[in-house]
Write a protein that holds these residues in place. Sequence first.
Motif, mmCIF file in Angstrom:
data_model
loop_
_atom_site.group_PDB
_atom_site.id
_atom_site.type_symbol
_atom_site.label_atom_id
_atom_site.label_comp_id
_atom_site.label_asym_id
_atom_site.label_seq_id
_atom_site.Cartn_x
_atom_site.Cartn_y
_atom_site.Cartn_z
ATOM 1 N N UNK A 47 -9.613 -16.676 46.847
ATOM 2 C CA UNK A 47 -10.876 -17.002 46.173
ATOM 3 C C UNK A 47 -10.580 -17.749 44.882
ATOM 4 N N UNK A 48 -10.296 -19.037 44.986
ATOM 5 C CA UNK A 48 -9.921 -19.776 43.780
ATOM 6 C C UNK A 48 -11.080 -19.867 42.780
ATOM 7 N N UNK A 49 -10.841 -19.342 41.610
ATOM 8 C CA UNK A 49 -11.796 -19.420 40.511
ATOM 9 C C UNK A 49 -11.063 -19.985 39.306
ATOM 10 N N UNK A 50 -11.797 -20.552 38.412
ATOM 11 C CA UNK A 50 -11.202 -21.054 37.189
ATOM 12 C C UNK A 50 -10.852 -19.874 36.294
ATOM 13 N N UNK A 51 -9.649 -19.855 35.760
ATOM 14 C CA UNK A 51 -9.278 -18.874 34.750
ATOM 15 C C UNK A 51 -8.807 -17.541 35.269
ATOM 16 N N UNK A 52 -9.090 -16.507 34.478
ATOM 17 C CA UNK A 52 -8.574 -15.165 34.701
ATOM 18 C C UNK A 52 -9.686 -14.150 34.484
ATOM 19 N N UNK A 53 -9.518 -12.961 35.041
ATOM 20 C CA UNK A 53 -10.500 -11.892 34.832
ATOM 21 C C UNK A 53 -10.045 -10.890 33.780
ATOM 22 N N UNK A 54 -8.754 -10.873 33.469
ATOM 23 C CA UNK A 54 -8.223 -9.877 32.540
ATOM 24 C C UNK A 54 -7.892 -10.436 31.163
ATOM 25 N N UNK A 58 -5.902 -19.782 26.624
ATOM 26 C CA UNK A 58 -6.396 -20.926 25.841
ATOM 27 C C UNK A 58 -7.092 -21.984 26.703
ATOM 28 N N UNK A 59 -6.626 -22.189 27.930
ATOM 29 C CA UNK A 59 -7.239 -23.179 28.816
ATOM 30 C C UNK A 59 -8.679 -22.811 29.147
ATOM 31 N N UNK A 60 -8.991 -21.530 29.117
ATOM 32 C CA UNK A 60 -10.340 -21.069 29.451
ATOM 33 C C UNK A 60 -11.316 -21.296 28.299
ATOM 34 N N UNK A 61 -10.803 -21.584 27.124
ATOM 35 C CA UNK A 61 -11.652 -21.764 25.960
ATOM 36 C C UNK A 61 -12.067 -23.218 25.758
ATOM 37 N N UNK A 62 -11.550 -24.092 26.599
ATOM 38 C CA UNK A 62 -11.921 -25.505 26.534
ATOM 39 C C UNK A 62 -13.284 -25.671 27.206
ATOM 40 N N UNK A 63 -14.179 -26.362 26.553
ATOM 41 C CA UNK A 63 -15.515 -26.560 27.121
ATOM 42 C C UNK A 63 -15.428 -27.279 28.463
ATOM 43 N N UNK A 68 -11.424 -32.035 31.888
ATOM 44 C CA UNK A 68 -10.778 -33.185 32.515
ATOM 45 C C UNK A 68 -9.858 -33.913 31.555
ATOM 46 N N UNK A 69 -10.242 -33.969 30.316
ATOM 47 C CA UNK A 69 -9.438 -34.647 29.295
ATOM 48 C C UNK A 69 -8.085 -33.964 29.093
ATOM 49 N N UNK A 70 -8.053 -32.644 29.302
ATOM 50 C CA UNK A 70 -6.818 -31.879 29.130
ATOM 51 C C UNK A 70 -6.165 -31.502 30.464
ATOM 52 N N UNK A 71 -6.685 -32.031 31.557
ATOM 53 C CA UNK A 71 -6.166 -31.796 32.915
ATOM 54 C C UNK A 71 -6.130 -30.314 33.281
ATOM 55 N N UNK A 72 -7.218 -29.613 32.995
ATOM 56 C CA UNK A 72 -7.294 -28.185 33.330
ATOM 57 C C UNK A 72 -8.564 -27.856 34.116
ATOM 58 N N UNK A 73 -9.077 -28.820 34.886
ATOM 59 C CA UNK A 73 -10.333 -28.596 35.615
ATOM 60 C C UNK A 73 -10.245 -27.405 36.557
ATOM 61 N N UNK A 74 -9.197 -27.320 37.322
ATOM 62 C CA UNK A 74 -9.029 -26.245 38.302
ATOM 63 C C UNK A 74 -7.908 -25.290 37.910
#
Length: 131
Positions: A47-54, A58-63, A68-74
């Motif tokens: 079940x691919x989701x963005x980020x983490x549950x626990x 820092x990647x999750x704090x990017x708006x 896309x600008x930081x290459x962290x979409x997925x």
Amino acid sequence: MRRWHRTNRRLCDYYAPGAELWLTNVVVFALWYWRLDGGGPNVRDKYPEFGSRSFVFPQMQIEKDERGRFSVENWRPGFVDYLFISFTQSSTFGPTDAPLLARSAKLLTMVQIFISLSIVMLLIARAVGVL
């Protein structure tokens, strides 16, 4: 010179097991974080989701529109991310760049910090006793 060599060898004999124990602590807790976050790596792959549950990485704090600008979409955390969390928590005795979300992560972190602090205290006590 001979006495210095003997003393230096004795210090290495004292500190090497402590360093191995600390490093083992880091690796074991990294594996636990990796295994427990979001149900484990197999569930996270299913079940691919963005980020983490626990953790709040820092990647999750990017708006969302900036990802896309930081290459962290997925982006999803990998083992190295959990290893970094474990290493920094053992080094600083507290969470650093990834705040904790889940209660299980908070409990594991408290245990890890207690173990790391105990190892450091024992090493310091040993150093004082050797000197």
